[in-house]
Design a protein around this motif. Structure first.
Motif, PDB file in Angstrom:
ATOM      1  N   THR A 157       1.430  -1.262   0.043  1.00 57.33           N
ATOM      2  CA  THR A 157       0.269   0.177  -0.165  1.00 57.33           C
ATOM      3  C   THR A 157       1.312   1.515  -0.017  1.00 57.33           C
ATOM      4  N   GLY A 158       0.188   2.407   0.314  1.00 51.14           N
ATOM      5  CA  GLY A 158       1.580   3.756   0.100  1.00 51.14           C
ATOM      6  C   GLY A 158       2.034   4.138   0.947  1.00 51.14           C
ATOM      7  N   THR A 159       1.608   2.898   2.687  1.00 52.07           N
ATOM      8  CA  THR A 159       2.900   3.563   3.010  1.00 52.07           C
ATOM      9  C   THR A 159       4.145   2.237   2.563  1.00 52.07           C
ATOM     10  N   TRP A 199       6.223   4.899   0.151  1.00 49.35           N
ATOM     11  CA  TRP A 199       6.866   6.027   1.853  1.00 49.35           C
ATOM     12  C   TRP A 199       8.079   5.337   2.023  1.00 49.35           C
ATOM     13  N   PHE A 212      -1.130  12.473   8.122  1.00 52.10           N
ATOM     14  CA  PHE A 212       0.195  11.495   7.095  1.00 52.10           C
ATOM     15  C   PHE A 212       1.427  11.857   6.996  1.00 52.10           C
ATOM     16  N   THR A 243       4.507  16.368   1.788  1.00 52.08           N
ATOM     17  CA  THR A 243       2.561  15.372   1.119  1.00 52.08           C
ATOM     18  C   THR A 243       1.339  16.579   1.147  1.00 52.08           C
ATOM     19  N   ASN A 245      -1.915  16.439  -0.539  1.00 46.92           N
ATOM     20  CA  ASN A 245      -2.656  16.339   0.415  1.00 46.92           C
ATOM     21  C   ASN A 245      -2.593  15.638   1.566  1.00 46.92           C
ATOM     22  N   THR A 257      -4.619  14.481   3.897  1.00 49.06           N
ATOM     23  CA  THR A 257      -6.153  13.706   4.296  1.00 49.06           C
ATOM     24  C   THR A 257      -6.880  14.269   5.515  1.00 49.06           C
ATOM     25  N   ASP A 272       4.795  12.540  -1.332  1.00 52.65           N
ATOM     26  CA  ASP A 272       3.164  11.613  -1.326  1.00 52.65           C
ATOM     27  C   ASP A 272       2.289  12.761  -1.872  1.00 52.65           C
ATOM     28  N   VAL A 311      -0.403  10.410  -2.266  1.00 51.70           N
ATOM     29  CA  VAL A 311      -1.524   9.016  -2.168  1.00 51.70           C
ATOM     30  C   VAL A 311      -2.891   9.664  -2.383  1.00 51.70           C
ATOM     31  N   SER A 312      -3.727  10.803  -1.724  1.00 52.04           N
ATOM     32  CA  SER A 312      -4.287  11.071  -1.940  1.00 52.04           C
ATOM     33  C   SER A 312      -5.082  12.229  -2.965  1.00 52.04           C
ATOM     34  N   GLN A 333      -5.904   2.320  -3.819  1.00 52.19           N
ATOM     35  CA  GLN A 333      -7.438   2.103  -3.356  1.00 52.19           C
ATOM     36  C   GLN A 333      -7.906   3.447  -3.088  1.00 52.19           C
ATOM     37  N   LYS A 334      -7.092   4.558  -3.998  1.00 55.62           N
ATOM     38  CA  LYS A 334      -8.092   6.247  -3.723  1.00 55.62           C
ATOM     39  C   LYS A 334      -8.549   6.741  -5.443  1.00 55.62           C
TER      40      LYS A 334
HETATM   41  C1  LIG Z   1      -3.931   6.594   1.978  1.00 57.79           C
HETATM   42  C2  LIG Z   1      -3.063   7.218   2.868  1.00 57.79           C
HETATM   43  C3  LIG Z   1      -1.568   7.071   3.313  1.00 57.79           C
HETATM   44  C4  LIG Z   1      -1.235   5.617   3.609  1.00 57.79           C
HETATM   45  O1  LIG Z   1      -1.550   5.267   2.425  1.00 57.79           O
HETATM   46  P1  LIG Z   1      -1.820   3.256   2.998  1.00 57.79           P
HETATM   47  O2  LIG Z   1      -2.128   2.639   1.588  1.00 57.79           O
HETATM   48  O3  LIG Z   1      -2.841   3.148   3.972  1.00 57.79           O
HETATM   49  O4  LIG Z   1      -0.863   2.845   3.193  1.00 57.79           O
HETATM   50  C5  LIG Z   1      -0.520   7.665   3.115  1.00 57.79           C
HETATM   51  N1  LIG Z   1      -0.126   9.006   2.762  1.00 57.79           N
HETATM   52  C6  LIG Z   1      -1.516   9.763   2.393  1.00 57.79           C
HETATM   53  C7  LIG Z   1      -1.188  11.770   2.023  1.00 57.79           C
HETATM   54  C8  LIG Z   1      -2.528   9.531   2.245  1.00 57.79           C
HETATM   55  O5  LIG Z   1      -4.375   9.853   1.999  1.00 57.79           O
END
Ligand SMILES: *Cc1c(COP(=O)(O)O)cnc(C)c1O
Length: 395
Positions: free
Chosen positions: A62-64, A67, A89, A138, A140, A142, A169, A171-172, A194-195
């Motif tokens: 996943t996103g983590t 990183w 985040f 980061t 966005n 979240t 980052d 991710v969102s 998943q986003k």
């Molecule tokens: C959801 C999110 C993450 C974490 O991602 P996971 O897929 O849950 O590991 C990291 N950074 C931001 C900004 C997010 O929105």
């Protein structure tokens, strides 16, 4: 049983087209059939990141993990990185760096603010010896619904003539909001499946610049599962160093096609329009977003600050239990002070109205001083004619 859409900032609603694409029969990932699934997914991600220069890497994670991969592949224990903490985040990314033995130069910023460009510039200008190896942003936040100015951070780094890597980052934000990897000089862009990509969780998606790949040659951080080198060597032979998430990668190709068919610009405009309707609802309720100023407003998630004496967590809990609708709770420093409305991925204006209506019902149930329909009406007014509404607002 019928199911409501979710209004959390990930995981997001999965369109049928993508769900079906994930559901494929087993293939041998060491056969040429894998490349026929993999190649279009990679090509699609490159377009969505707006990069020609970067290499795309996909981990079954996943996103983590994205990183973690970004720092393990480019840094050595004891290296200094520069980061701001202004939400859950950005905080978690700092924590991850510290656990990896990095020295994090932290700039504390209020939750509700974005990455402090001027403070970054001052820190970089001060760092004549270039101890700082990477700047973490980061894009966005979240947790607070705050968008940061990545292009501004790049300009600050350039003005300070600093050679650190820019790790972002996204991710969102990626796939939902403006993101320009090459133009902004982003060295590593991190996202997940998943986003904005509307997939089930399970893929960490990274774009890695040539400069970041070069840094990798001297980076001493231990890495195995997340090693870019192993991944690139396997990709070159049309394979993977271990078992890829084949179904998700097939879904990713489909997701990219969906986004690019709609048009990336149109997807970004749709997110902006839906978000603007949400914000109008929030103001009509007499409430405000956690984001401190309009230029910080996120188009993928709004953290709604609840009135003094009320608990934002209860809004999400009641919406889930009574109406079977998922809203987001507040995290960390803003736990209880906000609830969050996710508005990214596979959503329409009309779906959003149902989310706003549910938030209203939950708040009224909890005794919030809010009139049923007030927020929905404000959003309806905007969605009926967004151009007109924007013009009136400007006058
Ligand atoms: C959801 C999110 C993450 C974490 O991602 P996971 O897929 O849950 O590991 C990291 N950074 C931001 C900004 C997010 O929105």
């Amino acid at each position: 049983m019928s199911q409501n859409p979710v209004f959390i900032p990930g995981p997001t609603n999965i369109p049928d087209r993508i769900r079906k694409a994930c559901d494929i029969a087993t293939i041998d990932h060491r056969s040429p059939r894998f490349a026929r699934i993999f190649d279009p997914a990679i090509a699609g991600v490159k377009q969505i990141l707006r990069t020609d220069a970067a290499e795309i890497i996909l981990f079954p994670a996943t996103g983590t993990a994205g990183w973690e991969a970004a720092i393990q592949n480019t840094l050595s224990p004891g290296d200094t990185v520069l980061a701001a903490r202004h939400g859950m985040f950005s905080h978690r990314w700092i924590d991850l760096c510290q656990r990896h033995g990095l020295n994090v130069q932290i700039i504390e910023a209020p939750w509700g603010e974005g990455a402090p460009v001027a403070a970054f510039e001052a820190a970089l200008a001060d760092d004549k010896a270039e101890r700082i190896k990477a700047v973490l942003v980061t894009h966005n936040e979240t947790a607070t619904g705050v968008k940061s100015d990545v292009a501004g951070v790049r300009r600050a780094m350039d003005r300070a003539q600093h050679g650190a890597l820019l790790l972002v980052d996204g991710v969102s934000s990626i796939g939902s909001m403006e993101f320009r990897m090459d133009e902004w000089g982003v060295d590593i862009a991190v996202t997940g499946s998943q986003k904005g990509f509307m997939l089930p969780p399970g893929l960490a998606i990274l774009g890695v610049s040539p400069k970041a790949l070069k840094t990798m040659e001297t980076a001493q951080m231990p890495r195995t599962f997340l090693d870019f080198t192993d991944m690139r060597e396997s990709y070159a032979k049309g394979g993977y160093p271990y078992t890829p998430a084949v179904g998700l990668i097939n879904g990713l190709a489909e997701a990219c096609e969906m986004i690019l068919d709609e048009g990336l610009e149109n997807v970004i405009a749709r997110h902006h329009r839906i978000a603007e309707g949400v914000r109008r609802a929030v103001f009509a309720w007499g409430l405000a977003p956690c984001a401190a100023r309009p230029e910080l407003y996120s188009d993928t998630v709004t953290a709604v600050v609840v009135p003094e004496g009320f608990d934002g967590t209860k809004v999400a809990t009641l919406a889930a239990e009574k109406y079977d609708v998922a809203l987001g709770v507040g995290l960390g420093e803003v736990a209880g002070r906000v609830f969050r409305i996710g508005h990214l991925g596979s959503l329409t204006d009309v779906m959003m109205l149902s989310g706003l209506a549910t938030a209203e019902m939950a708040m009224v149930d909890l005794g919030f001083p809010i009139t049923l329909g007030s927020g929905v009406a404000a959003a309806q007014d905007y969605y009926r004619n967004p151009m007109e509404a924007a013009k009136i607002a400007a006058e």
